[in-house]
Design an enzyme around this catalytic site. Structure first.
Site, PDB file in Angstrom:
ATOM      1  N   GLU A   1      -8.174  17.691   1.455  1.00  0.00           N
ATOM      2  CA  GLU A   1      -7.207  18.046   0.413  1.00  0.00           C
ATOM      3  C   GLU A   1      -7.590  19.387  -0.202  1.00  0.00           C
ATOM      4  OE1 GLU A   1      -6.657  15.071  -2.673  1.00  0.00           O
ATOM      5  OE2 GLU A   1      -5.171  16.305  -3.704  1.00  0.00           O
TER       6      GLU A   1
ATOM      7  N   ASN B   1      -2.985  14.282  -4.422  1.00  0.00           N
ATOM      8  CA  ASN B   1      -2.192  14.723  -5.572  1.00  0.00           C
ATOM      9  C   ASN B   1      -1.718  16.165  -5.407  1.00  0.00           C
ATOM     10  OD1 ASN B   1      -2.785  12.230  -6.679  1.00  0.00           O
ATOM     11  ND2 ASN B   1      -4.405  12.983  -8.012  1.00  0.00           N
TER      12      ASN B   1
ATOM     13  N   ASN C   1       2.788  11.344  -1.891  1.00  0.00           N
ATOM     14  CA  ASN C   1       1.468  10.775  -2.189  1.00  0.00           C
ATOM     15  C   ASN C   1       1.493  10.048  -3.522  1.00  0.00           C
ATOM     16  OD1 ASN C   1      -1.598  10.674  -1.870  1.00  0.00           O
ATOM     17  ND2 ASN C   1      -1.397  11.665  -3.875  1.00  0.00           N
ATOM     18  N   GLU C   2       1.014   8.823  -3.545  1.00  0.00           N
ATOM     19  CA  GLU C   2       0.818   8.044  -4.782  1.00  0.00           C
ATOM     20  C   GLU C   2       1.958   8.248  -5.786  1.00  0.00           C
ATOM     21  OE1 GLU C   2      -3.186   8.671  -6.331  1.00  0.00           O
ATOM     22  OE2 GLU C   2      -4.052   7.539  -4.674  1.00  0.00           O
TER      23      GLU C   2
ATOM     24  N   TYR D   1     -10.619   2.999  -4.124  1.00  0.00           N
ATOM     25  CA  TYR D   1     -11.947   3.585  -4.329  1.00  0.00           C
ATOM     26  C   TYR D   1     -12.792   2.570  -5.082  1.00  0.00           C
ATOM     27  CZ  TYR D   1      -9.800   8.023  -2.998  1.00  0.00           C
ATOM     28  OH  TYR D   1      -9.151   9.024  -2.313  1.00  0.00           O
TER      29      TYR D   1
ATOM     30  N   GLU E   1      -6.451   6.468   2.060  1.00  0.00           N
ATOM     31  CA  GLU E   1      -7.523   6.939   1.163  1.00  0.00           C
ATOM     32  C   GLU E   1      -8.399   5.745   0.839  1.00  0.00           C
ATOM     33  OE1 GLU E   1      -6.678   9.304  -2.339  1.00  0.00           O
ATOM     34  OE2 GLU E   1      -4.937  10.193  -1.349  1.00  0.00           O
TER      35      GLU E   1
HETATM   36  O1  AHR Z   1      -8.878  11.712  -3.065  1.00  0.00           O
HETATM   37  C1  AHR Z   1      -8.775  12.167  -4.375  1.00  0.00           C
HETATM   38  C2  AHR Z   1      -7.457  11.786  -5.038  1.00  0.00           C
HETATM   39  O2  AHR Z   1      -7.410  10.404  -5.184  1.00  0.00           O
HETATM   40  C3  AHR Z   1      -6.208  12.117  -4.274  1.00  0.00           C
HETATM   41  O3  AHR Z   1      -5.749  13.403  -4.510  1.00  0.00           O
HETATM   42  C4  AHR Z   1      -5.218  11.119  -4.813  1.00  0.00           C
HETATM   43  O4  AHR Z   1      -4.240  10.788  -3.861  1.00  0.00           O
HETATM   44  C5  AHR Z   1      -6.071   9.943  -5.221  1.00  0.00           C
HETATM   45  O5  AHR Z   1      -5.770   9.503  -6.494  1.00  0.00           O
END
Ligand code: AHR
Length: 508
Positions: free
Chosen positions: A27, A72, A172-173, A244, A292
């Site tokens: 990214e 993002n 994305n998201e 995450y 992700e």
């Molecule tokens: O990977 C970091 C960020 O985490 C990414 O930009 C976003 O998609 C997610 O929230």
């Protein structure tokens, strides 16, 4: 010492190992691109400004697919800014990460980087500040052979052949309030459907990923997926998942059980996608793109999304450069196990991110590059998981943590490749203090011997917090000999808090 008794049998296959399960993510965020993969002034830079030290480490990791350019970032990105002569590319504000984007690295640069490392690109289109037209323009520019204004522009910019990018993320998201151009599920579902349909008119060979939830704790989790798929079920091939994990305080046991959360997350999204299938009366199944995932110490990061006012706008600032430990590597091993266990439905996955930003790799500007602890499980599973994923039958002693109950102390997955006669067994011992006795019945795969075995754990003079930050090879897998195979049964004593990989010879 805990005990785990497992059985491997070729008759119990989950699915062929999906090669796209071993993806990564680049990214425009912090120093992932700039001074990560691209640094024209670095002593190792090639003619394209790519750091060859990072290229070499990336080749060793061998990601099978790489997602780009965000994240993002993509939600306020104009792809046209990154093409053409570098000295004519505009400098812009990146609102997602409060950074200055110079656009010195863009579409052609990324795609030529993917060629150099031999990986498949996975591109995302901006559905935050932009929409259908710009997405169609991008795919026409990238994939149309020639004879139109956009495709001829690509040719004029040096790429005579179409790039043929197959895998595309529709934004994305988009469920996240932090996302530039955040949308409701209805708004996004309709936009994803119309954009996807139009992109398919430009190139009928593409595969499309719709945004699922940003994580399973989102208040709209579940409802978001249902509503989005209601609109775009027929148009897309995948729904995305992001997750995450991090250690909360010193609750290491819950952290070590993170894969339980990942298992449940995957199974919930499979159920939601299949419920949409039943409601709509469709044959087609929607697969999952876990595009992700990683360990990320978000609590150490001052802000997610728009930064607090008053901090300076900088070019590629140091953002979220976590140093990973032995514990993190063991957790990453178990997350890879979770993905493998669900390889019948999770057929794309990207560990986020490749370098510097929550990176498998680290690189210093003008300096060295190295592998973080978490790079090793990724590289091993990518290299050794071949043929069929096997259902691992059996039981391990269990533990409870503050968040989870009945968690297996030993977490294992296995693959079996009849063609080469090889099998692989990936095992984590989650206990912080105790060794584990592992007994595996290999007769169902004709397992005769261990060809090689390694373990990653805290070595002499180290504890579970050891990293590769100072001594870059401080934490690496080491040869593991504490095992025997007799009469088709493997026994081993796994070190406490370890990630152990067995390569097995079979004679079926
Ligand atoms: O990977 C970091 C960020 O985490 C990414 O930009 C976003 O998609 C997610 O929230």
């Amino acid at each position: 010492m805990s005990v785990a008794r497992l059985v491997l049998d070729a008759a119990y296959a989950v699915a062929p190992v999906p090669r796209r399960l071993f993806g990564s993510f680049v990214e425009h965020l912090g120093r992932c691109v700039y001074t990560g993969i691209y640094e024209p002034d670095h002593p190792s830079a090639d003619a394209d400004g790519l750091r060859t030290d990072v290229l070499e480490l990336t080749r060793e990791l061998g990601p099978t697919v790489v997602r780009y350019p965000g994240g993002n970032f993509v939600s306020n990105y104009r792809w046209e800014d990154g093409i053409g002569p570098r000295d004519q590319r505009p400098t812009r504000l990146d609102l997602a990460w409060h950074s200055i984007e110079t656009n010195q690295f863009g579409l052609h640069d990324f795609l030529s980087w993917t060629k150099k490392i031999g990986t498949e690109p996975m591109m995302a289109v901006n559905l935050g500040t932009r929409g259908l037209q710009e997405a169609c323009d991008l795919i026409e520019y990238a994939n149309h052979p020639g004879g139109t204004s956009l495709s001829d522009r690509r040719i004029a910019n040096g790429a005579a052949d179409p790039f043929g990018v197959k895998l595309w993320c529709l934004g994305n998201e988009m469920d996240g309030p932090w996302q530039v151009g955040h949308k409701t599920a209805t708004e996004y579902g309709r936009l994803a459907n119309e954009t996807g349909k139009a992109m398919r008119l430009v190139d009928g060979d593409i595969e499309l990923v719709a945004c699922g939830s940003s994580n399973s704790s989102m208040p709209t989790f579940g409802a978001w997926e249902s509503e989005v798929l209601e609109h775009c079920y027929d148009t897309v091939d995948y729904i995305s998942l992001h997750a995450y994990y991090e250690e909360d305080g010193d609750d290491a046991l819950s952290f070590l059980a993170s894969a339980v959360n990942m298992d449940r997350f995957i199974e919930s999204v499979v159920a939601t996608a299949d419920a949409a299938r039943a409601r709509l009366g469709r044959q087609k199944r929607i697969n999952l793109s876990f595009d992700e995932w990683n360990v990320w110490y978000t609590r150490r990061f001052s802000g997610d999304g728009p930064q607090p006012a008053g901090i300076p706008w900088e070019k590629h600032p140091r953002l979220i450069e976590d140093d990973y430990t032995v514990t993190d590597a063991v957790v990453v091993g178990t997350l890879l196990n979770s993905l493998l266990r669900h390889g019948d439905r999770v057929t794309v996955a990207c560990q986020a991110q490749l370098v510097n930003v929550i990176g498998l790799l680290r690189s210093e500007p003008s300096g060295e590059a190295w592998k973080q602890t978490i790079a090793y499980p990724f590289e091993q599973v990518r290299r050794l998981a071949r043929g069929q994923i096997l259902q691992v039958v059996g039981a391990s002693d269990l533990f409870d943590s503050a968040t989870y109950t009945d968690v297996p102390l030993v977490d294992a997955t296995a693959t079996y490749d009849a063609e080469s006669g090889r099998a692989a067994l990936f095992v984590a011992n989650r206990s912080l203090t105790e060794t584990a006795r592992l007994e595996v019945d290999l007769r169902g795969i004709g397992g005769t011997s261990v060809l090689a075995a390694t373990t990653l754990h805290a070595g002499a003079g180290q504890d579970r917090h050891a990293t590769n930050a100072v001594q870059h090879d401080a934490v690496v897998p080491v040869r593991f000999d504490d095992h025997t195979v007799r009469g088709g049964r493997l026994t081993a004593t796994l070190p406490a808090l370890s990630w152990t990989v067995f390569e097995l010879h079979t004679s079926r």
